[in-house]
Design a protein around this motif. Sequence first.
Motif, PDB file in Angstrom:
ATOM      1  N   LEU A   1       2.295   0.808   9.420  1.00 35.00           N
ATOM      2  CA  LEU A   1       3.328   0.132   8.295  1.00 35.00           C
ATOM      3  C   LEU A   1       2.598   0.197   7.047  1.00 35.00           C
ATOM      4  N   LEU A   2       1.672  -0.459   6.863  1.00 36.46           N
ATOM      5  CA  LEU A   2       1.002  -0.733   5.573  1.00 36.46           C
ATOM      6  C   LEU A   2       0.548   0.633   4.760  1.00 36.46           C
ATOM      7  N   ALA A   3      -0.091   1.522   5.735  1.00 33.76           N
ATOM      8  CA  ALA A   3      -0.446   2.944   5.072  1.00 33.76           C
ATOM      9  C   ALA A   3       0.769   3.518   4.611  1.00 33.76           C
ATOM     10  N   ARG A   4       1.867   3.585   5.172  1.00 39.84           N
ATOM     11  CA  ARG A   4       3.104   4.249   4.780  1.00 39.84           C
ATOM     12  C   ARG A   4       3.387   3.554   3.497  1.00 39.84           C
ATOM     13  N   ARG A   5       3.431   2.395   3.280  1.00 38.18           N
ATOM     14  CA  ARG A   5       3.883   1.638   2.148  1.00 38.18           C
ATOM     15  C   ARG A   5       3.131   1.720   1.026  1.00 38.18           C
ATOM     16  N   LEU A   6       1.721   1.456   1.312  1.00 40.59           N
ATOM     17  CA  LEU A   6       0.813   1.526   0.034  1.00 40.59           C
ATOM     18  C   LEU A   6      -0.152   2.628   0.023  1.00 40.59           C
ATOM     19  N   GLY A   7      -0.279   3.404   0.675  1.00 44.40           N
ATOM     20  CA  GLY A   7      -1.032   4.656   0.903  1.00 44.40           C
ATOM     21  C   GLY A   7      -2.592   4.344   0.879  1.00 44.40           C
ATOM     22  N   ASN A   8      -3.343   4.666   0.049  1.00 41.52           N
ATOM     23  CA  ASN A   8      -4.781   4.201  -0.009  1.00 41.52           C
ATOM     24  C   ASN A   8      -4.998   2.766  -0.749  1.00 41.52           C
ATOM     25  N   GLN A   9      -3.965   2.232  -1.122  1.00 44.17           N
ATOM     26  CA  GLN A   9      -4.159   0.930  -1.877  1.00 44.17           C
ATOM     27  C   GLN A   9      -4.123  -0.248  -0.776  1.00 44.17           C
ATOM     28  N   ALA A  10      -5.364  -0.926  -1.146  1.00 39.32           N
ATOM     29  CA  ALA A  10      -5.667  -2.049  -0.331  1.00 39.32           C
ATOM     30  C   ALA A  10      -4.658  -3.023  -0.222  1.00 39.32           C
ATOM     31  N   PRO A  11      -4.314  -3.566   0.853  1.00 40.72           N
ATOM     32  CA  PRO A  11      -3.184  -4.644   0.950  1.00 40.72           C
ATOM     33  C   PRO A  11      -3.536  -5.982   0.620  1.00 40.72           C
ATOM     34  N   SER A  12      -2.771  -6.589  -0.206  1.00 38.68           N
ATOM     35  CA  SER A  12      -2.953  -8.038  -0.252  1.00 38.68           C
ATOM     36  C   SER A  12      -2.415  -9.128   1.044  1.00 38.68           C
ATOM     37  N   ALA A  13      -2.701 -10.281   0.910  1.00 35.43           N
ATOM     38  CA  ALA A  13      -2.214 -11.127   2.117  1.00 35.43           C
ATOM     39  C   ALA A  13      -0.891 -11.065   2.114  1.00 35.43           C
ATOM     40  N   VAL A  14      -0.217 -11.144   1.133  1.00 35.49           N
ATOM     41  CA  VAL A  14       1.070 -11.125   1.048  1.00 35.49           C
ATOM     42  C   VAL A  14       1.769  -9.936   1.682  1.00 35.49           C
ATOM     43  N   ASP A  15       1.141  -8.734   1.272  1.00 33.11           N
ATOM     44  CA  ASP A  15       1.587  -7.457   1.969  1.00 33.11           C
ATOM     45  C   ASP A  15       1.455  -7.465   3.460  1.00 33.11           C
ATOM     46  N   ILE A  16       0.528  -8.022   3.989  1.00 33.11           N
ATOM     47  CA  ILE A  16       0.229  -8.079   5.393  1.00 33.11           C
ATOM     48  C   ILE A  16       1.219  -9.071   6.055  1.00 33.11           C
ATOM     49  N   SER A  17       1.342 -10.259   5.269  1.00 33.00           N
ATOM     50  CA  SER A  17       2.231 -11.168   5.832  1.00 33.00           C
ATOM     51  C   SER A  17       3.784 -10.528   5.857  1.00 33.00           C
ATOM     52  N   GLN A  18       4.136 -10.056   4.947  1.00 30.77           N
ATOM     53  CA  GLN A  18       5.596  -9.410   4.829  1.00 30.77           C
ATOM     54  C   GLN A  18       5.679  -8.403   5.753  1.00 30.77           C
ATOM     55  N   ALA A  19       4.711  -7.415   5.874  1.00 32.45           N
ATOM     56  CA  ALA A  19       4.665  -6.253   7.079  1.00 32.45           C
ATOM     57  C   ALA A  19       4.963  -7.008   8.456  1.00 32.45           C
TER      58      ALA A  19
END
Length: 363
Positions: free
Chosen positions: A205-223
Amino acid sequence: MTFPHKIYDNYSLLQKNTLGLPSTARYYAEVGSVTELRCALAFAREKHLPVIPLGGGSNVVFGEFLDALVVHVNLKGKAVLSRDRDCVRVRAEAGENWHELVLWSLENKAYGLENLSLIPGTVGAAPIQNIGAYGVELKDSFVSLEAMSLESGLVEYFDRQSCDFGYRDSVFKREKRDQYVIVSVTLDLDATLKPNLGYGQLGDLLARRLGNQAPSAVDISQAVCDIRREKLPDPSEVGNAGSFFKNPEVSQLTMDRLKQEYPNIVAYQIGRNWKLAAGWLIDQAGLKGERKGRVGTYQKQALVLVNHGGATGQDVLSFSSMIQRKVNEMFGIRLEREPRLYMDDIGKIPRHRSRDQDNQDAI
């Protein structure tokens, strides 16, 4: 004996459990401090009553009548105790909402709990079953807890070793069962984010949303929140207790047998053993979306039992027993329930009390 807060008799617990089961406690108290908790436990000892600690009510199945003192633990407070370049030590009181603690930790640049976002319940309940999700468990950041002895009223200290954590398990579900009420938890979190994306669905899910961009903690939490909301019903809309069964662990020999019969079985290896997906087993047994009277499995996630309205604790118990039986008949696997069952003291709600009287008589 004089008590500094109200203790209610014949108190309805309908709004105090996320399954929405009708239940009445002989006595009920809400405690907001260690002193109030100690007094409530003294009351129970004086009345020779068992004590049922209650947090968010998200991991319990109640019978019709609980001949006990139900203590709603509402101790509040959270704080950063120390910080260095590697570690942030935090402490939270038992009555704090778990998900709110996760969000607070991220706001304070303390990382490690983001994969545990949106798990229902309170901080005090988290160590009892060593909550976990998406490759992370509470024990990964756990330092210690304080718990009050039901027998003595004294607060005792438990470190990680003495809690003896296991998969959805701890000493408080075994040797120390029904002996303590947890009052606070201390955790060591990371000062810098160390993403744990090994759980496939989360990483994808994070790869689809962010591509190659490293996720933040908030990104992970939201996912994590989005995945959970997609798979699990909101208890405010549909009564449920989250995942109702543990994922069973089997030996390599059993796994080899199952793999021959069911090549597409969902499982992952842990050491020498394998963890099976309980939801997949229930689904394959033809029970996803199954309904019997007022109880059923959730149509989007077979692991979740739901109250379609008006179900009792006995209804839930009977339906879950049927699932266990059918899965065992098909796979030779015995599923273990995850919620705590308070069914031993089931009785009839006293008929001499009207519904309007419930919750109103404080003693």
